[in-house]
Design a protein around this motif. Sequence first.
Motif, PDB file in Angstrom:
ATOM      1  N   ALA A  49      12.644  31.934  14.723  1.00 61.89           N
ATOM      2  CA  ALA A  49      12.399  33.225  15.988  1.00 61.89           C
ATOM      3  C   ALA A  49      11.483  32.600  17.036  1.00 61.89           C
ATOM      4  O   ALA A  49      11.604  33.531  18.034  1.00 61.89           O
ATOM      5  CB  ALA A  49      11.895  34.339  15.134  1.00 61.89           C
ATOM      6  N   GLN A  50      10.523  31.909  16.634  1.00 62.77           N
ATOM      7  CA  GLN A  50       9.385  31.634  17.913  1.00 62.77           C
ATOM      8  C   GLN A  50       9.122  30.005  17.731  1.00 62.77           C
ATOM      9  O   GLN A  50       8.274  29.389  17.365  1.00 62.77           O
ATOM     10  CB  GLN A  50       8.135  32.101  17.301  1.00 62.77           C
ATOM     11  N   PRO A  51      10.395  29.451  18.319  1.00 61.44           N
ATOM     12  CA  PRO A  51      10.425  27.851  18.645  1.00 61.44           C
ATOM     13  C   PRO A  51       9.210  27.137  19.225  1.00 61.44           C
ATOM     14  O   PRO A  51       8.960  26.003  18.969  1.00 61.44           O
ATOM     15  CB  PRO A  51      11.673  27.649  19.264  1.00 61.44           C
ATOM     16  N   GLY A  52       8.290  27.858  19.903  1.00 62.04           N
ATOM     17  CA  GLY A  52       7.249  27.402  20.737  1.00 62.04           C
ATOM     18  C   GLY A  52       5.927  27.137  19.764  1.00 62.04           C
ATOM     19  O   GLY A  52       4.855  26.642  19.989  1.00 62.04           O
ATOM     20  N   LEU A  53       6.158  27.727  18.537  1.00 65.80           N
ATOM     21  CA  LEU A  53       4.956  27.613  17.579  1.00 65.80           C
ATOM     22  C   LEU A  53       4.899  26.234  16.810  1.00 65.80           C
ATOM     23  O   LEU A  53       6.012  25.914  16.479  1.00 65.80           O
ATOM     24  CB  LEU A  53       5.208  28.524  16.442  1.00 65.80           C
ATOM     25  N   VAL A  54       3.744  25.837  16.738  1.00 66.65           N
ATOM     26  CA  VAL A  54       3.443  24.588  16.096  1.00 66.65           C
ATOM     27  C   VAL A  54       2.369  24.882  14.934  1.00 66.65           C
ATOM     28  O   VAL A  54       1.382  25.473  14.994  1.00 66.65           O
ATOM     29  CB  VAL A  54       2.798  23.529  16.823  1.00 66.65           C
ATOM     30  N   PHE A  55       2.802  24.251  13.499  1.00 69.81           N
ATOM     31  CA  PHE A  55       1.864  24.623  12.429  1.00 69.81           C
ATOM     32  C   PHE A  55       1.406  23.361  11.956  1.00 69.81           C
ATOM     33  O   PHE A  55       1.899  22.225  11.740  1.00 69.81           O
ATOM     34  CB  PHE A  55       3.019  25.244  11.203  1.00 69.81           C
ATOM     35  N   GLU A  56       0.055  23.635  11.481  1.00 69.38           N
ATOM     36  CA  GLU A  56      -0.541  22.625  10.771  1.00 69.38           C
ATOM     37  C   GLU A  56      -1.079  23.143   9.543  1.00 69.38           C
ATOM     38  O   GLU A  56      -1.613  24.207   9.306  1.00 69.38           O
ATOM     39  CB  GLU A  56      -1.895  22.296  11.527  1.00 69.38           C
ATOM     40  N   LEU A  57      -0.557  22.256   8.330  1.00 67.92           N
ATOM     41  CA  LEU A  57      -0.544  22.906   7.016  1.00 67.92           C
ATOM     42  C   LEU A  57      -1.808  22.098   6.253  1.00 67.92           C
ATOM     43  O   LEU A  57      -1.798  20.678   6.346  1.00 67.92           O
ATOM     44  CB  LEU A  57       0.541  22.579   6.407  1.00 67.92           C
ATOM     45  N   SER A  58      -2.696  22.753   5.903  1.00 69.46           N
ATOM     46  CA  SER A  58      -3.841  22.044   5.255  1.00 69.46           C
ATOM     47  C   SER A  58      -3.956  22.307   3.681  1.00 69.46           C
ATOM     48  O   SER A  58      -4.066  23.475   3.395  1.00 69.46           O
ATOM     49  CB  SER A  58      -5.356  22.438   5.790  1.00 69.46           C
ATOM     50  N   LEU A  59      -3.264  21.542   2.894  1.00 67.71           N
ATOM     51  CA  LEU A  59      -2.928  21.808   1.550  1.00 67.71           C
ATOM     52  C   LEU A  59      -4.246  21.479   0.553  1.00 67.71           C
ATOM     53  O   LEU A  59      -4.423  20.101   0.584  1.00 67.71           O
ATOM     54  CB  LEU A  59      -1.858  21.015   1.037  1.00 67.71           C
ATOM     55  N   THR A  60      -5.103  22.142   0.143  1.00 67.08           N
ATOM     56  CA  THR A  60      -6.201  22.082  -0.410  1.00 67.08           C
ATOM     57  C   THR A  60      -6.514  23.184  -1.425  1.00 67.08           C
ATOM     58  O   THR A  60      -6.388  24.393  -1.070  1.00 67.08           O
ATOM     59  CB  THR A  60      -7.369  21.752   0.403  1.00 67.08           C
ATOM     60  N   ASN A  61      -7.292  23.008  -2.585  1.00 65.65           N
ATOM     61  CA  ASN A  61      -7.406  24.386  -3.440  1.00 65.65           C
ATOM     62  C   ASN A  61      -8.733  24.639  -3.177  1.00 65.65           C
ATOM     63  O   ASN A  61      -9.530  25.737  -3.680  1.00 65.65           O
ATOM     64  CB  ASN A  61      -7.346  23.748  -5.026  1.00 65.65           C
ATOM     65  N   ARG A  62      -9.586  23.863  -2.207  1.00 68.83           N
ATOM     66  CA  ARG A  62     -10.722  24.198  -1.530  1.00 68.83           C
ATOM     67  C   ARG A  62     -10.643  25.384  -0.628  1.00 68.83           C
ATOM     68  O   ARG A  62      -9.533  25.319   0.266  1.00 68.83           O
ATOM     69  CB  ARG A  62     -11.558  23.181  -1.138  1.00 68.83           C
ATOM     70  N   ASN A  63     -11.543  26.325  -0.792  1.00 68.92           N
ATOM     71  CA  ASN A  63     -11.313  27.508   0.334  1.00 68.92           C
ATOM     72  C   ASN A  63     -11.945  26.926   1.704  1.00 68.92           C
ATOM     73  O   ASN A  63     -13.263  26.837   1.801  1.00 68.92           O
ATOM     74  CB  ASN A  63     -12.274  28.470  -0.269  1.00 68.92           C
ATOM     75  N   GLU A  64     -11.296  26.700   2.534  1.00 73.55           N
ATOM     76  CA  GLU A  64     -11.722  26.252   3.841  1.00 73.55           C
ATOM     77  C   GLU A  64     -12.457  27.516   4.511  1.00 73.55           C
ATOM     78  O   GLU A  64     -12.249  28.400   4.226  1.00 73.55           O
ATOM     79  CB  GLU A  64     -10.578  25.618   4.871  1.00 73.55           C
ATOM     80  N   ASP A  65     -13.553  27.103   5.384  1.00 74.94           N
ATOM     81  CA  ASP A  65     -14.402  28.077   6.022  1.00 74.94           C
ATOM     82  C   ASP A  65     -13.578  28.530   7.299  1.00 74.94           C
ATOM     83  O   ASP A  65     -13.538  27.963   8.140  1.00 74.94           O
ATOM     84  CB  ASP A  65     -15.831  27.624   6.163  1.00 74.94           C
ATOM     85  N   LEU A  66     -12.939  29.783   7.062  1.00 73.39           N
ATOM     86  CA  LEU A  66     -12.636  30.411   8.185  1.00 73.39           C
ATOM     87  C   LEU A  66     -13.499  30.795   9.507  1.00 73.39           C
ATOM     88  O   LEU A  66     -13.424  30.772  10.576  1.00 73.39           O
ATOM     89  CB  LEU A  66     -11.630  31.754   7.807  1.00 73.39           C
ATOM     90  N   LEU A  67     -14.875  31.053   8.911  1.00 70.34           N
ATOM     91  CA  LEU A  67     -16.084  31.351   9.795  1.00 70.34           C
ATOM     92  C   LEU A  67     -16.241  30.084  10.852  1.00 70.34           C
ATOM     93  O   LEU A  67     -16.661  30.420  12.014  1.00 70.34           O
ATOM     94  CB  LEU A  67     -17.298  32.070   9.207  1.00 70.34           C
ATOM     95  N   ARG A  68     -16.042  28.956  10.285  1.00 67.95           N
ATOM     96  CA  ARG A  68     -16.289  27.847  10.836  1.00 67.95           C
ATOM     97  C   ARG A  68     -14.810  27.345  11.681  1.00 67.95           C
ATOM     98  O   ARG A  68     -15.275  26.260  12.201  1.00 67.95           O
ATOM     99  CB  ARG A  68     -16.912  26.905  10.142  1.00 67.95           C
ATOM    100  N   HIS A  69     -13.986  28.156  11.464  1.00 66.49           N
ATOM    101  CA  HIS A  69     -12.678  27.975  12.297  1.00 66.49           C
ATOM    102  C   HIS A  69     -12.151  26.438  11.726  1.00 66.49           C
ATOM    103  O   HIS A  69     -11.243  25.938  12.458  1.00 66.49           O
ATOM    104  CB  HIS A  69     -12.675  27.905  13.655  1.00 66.49           C
ATOM    105  N   GLU A  70     -12.230  26.057  10.643  1.00 72.17           N
ATOM    106  CA  GLU A  70     -11.591  25.083   9.885  1.00 72.17           C
ATOM    107  C   GLU A  70     -10.027  25.216   9.927  1.00 72.17           C
ATOM    108  O   GLU A  70      -9.428  24.233   9.669  1.00 72.17           O
ATOM    109  CB  GLU A  70     -12.253  24.722   8.372  1.00 72.17           C
ATOM    110  N   ALA A  71      -9.735  26.429   9.850  1.00 71.52           N
ATOM    111  CA  ALA A  71      -8.208  27.118   9.940  1.00 71.52           C
ATOM    112  C   ALA A  71      -8.215  28.184  10.390  1.00 71.52           C
ATOM    113  O   ALA A  71      -9.329  28.967  10.736  1.00 71.52           O
ATOM    114  CB  ALA A  71      -7.715  26.789   8.243  1.00 71.52           C
TER     115      ALA A  71
END
Length: 302
Positions: free
Chosen positions: A121-143
């Motif tokens: 539906a939105q072909p201009g989107l690009v996705f990065e997938l970080s597969l980890t069971n560690r909770n990445e810190d959204l406050l530091r914009h790791e994802a």
Amino acid sequence: MSLNPLDWESQRAFLAVLREGSLSAAARALGIAQPTVRRRLDALERSIGVALFTRSPSGLTPTDAARELGTHAETMAAAADAFARAASADTDAASGTVRITASDVMGAEVLPAVLAELQDAQPGLVFELSLTNRNEDLLRHEADIAVRMVRPTQAAMVATRVGVVELGFYARAAYLEKHGTPTALDELGRFALIGPDRETAYLSTLRALGVDLKRSMLSCRTDSQVAQLGAIRAGLGIGICQKGLALRDPLLVPVLANEFRYELETWVTMHEDLRRMRRVRATFAHLVAALTSYCNAGSAPA
């Protein structure tokens, strides 16, 4: 001598060596020549006047100073990646890069189909997938967006509970036909079991739920949940699987469904500052809708 704050390339080389453990592996990760990594690392050590690594038979061993500086370099790397994602398209554009972090099973087995539907539906989107069971810190914009099996506690987060992911014991039908089916939890020890390689909180949780599993009882051990799922599918024994995934595979059969069930709350989370970015909002909304359906399907009666 003070460090030039603009010398990010030297710090990037340092971080790559810290992560990878050798100059050659760091060079491959960065896509540059090994001598270039060496020169940048040497320049950084001269600039700060501190040795960052010592040579050992296994490669380069970080010094205490390197470990301390590594946390700051990780923060800088996360900020640089977030900057690149933010600059990948205008704020109002339905295109650009969105980084999503999730557990390995969710990221490998569930999200690809969900994201493919959105990308159609939105072909201009690009996705990065970080597969980890560690909770990445959204406050530091790791994802940009996190799919988590735990309720977020950080402030400044936008979080939507999409339901629960139900877990249960499953095995390949052919395995059960050959070896029989346990009728009680205390019979599990007579069967080939699949689980983690290390003694983890996962096993402690199972014991608290009445499943007295020990590492020594497992005939196939791996800390990768994706590998555990692969082992179940291959017929190596009985293991724990998401019900939503098992429903998609006619060869998987529930085991002790009336004796054991475990539910994981599932949340989709992002930093509130990212609501102004159309591509992140669109991805967040799509994940919420799709994962709500996935959780509901997995919670339906078998």
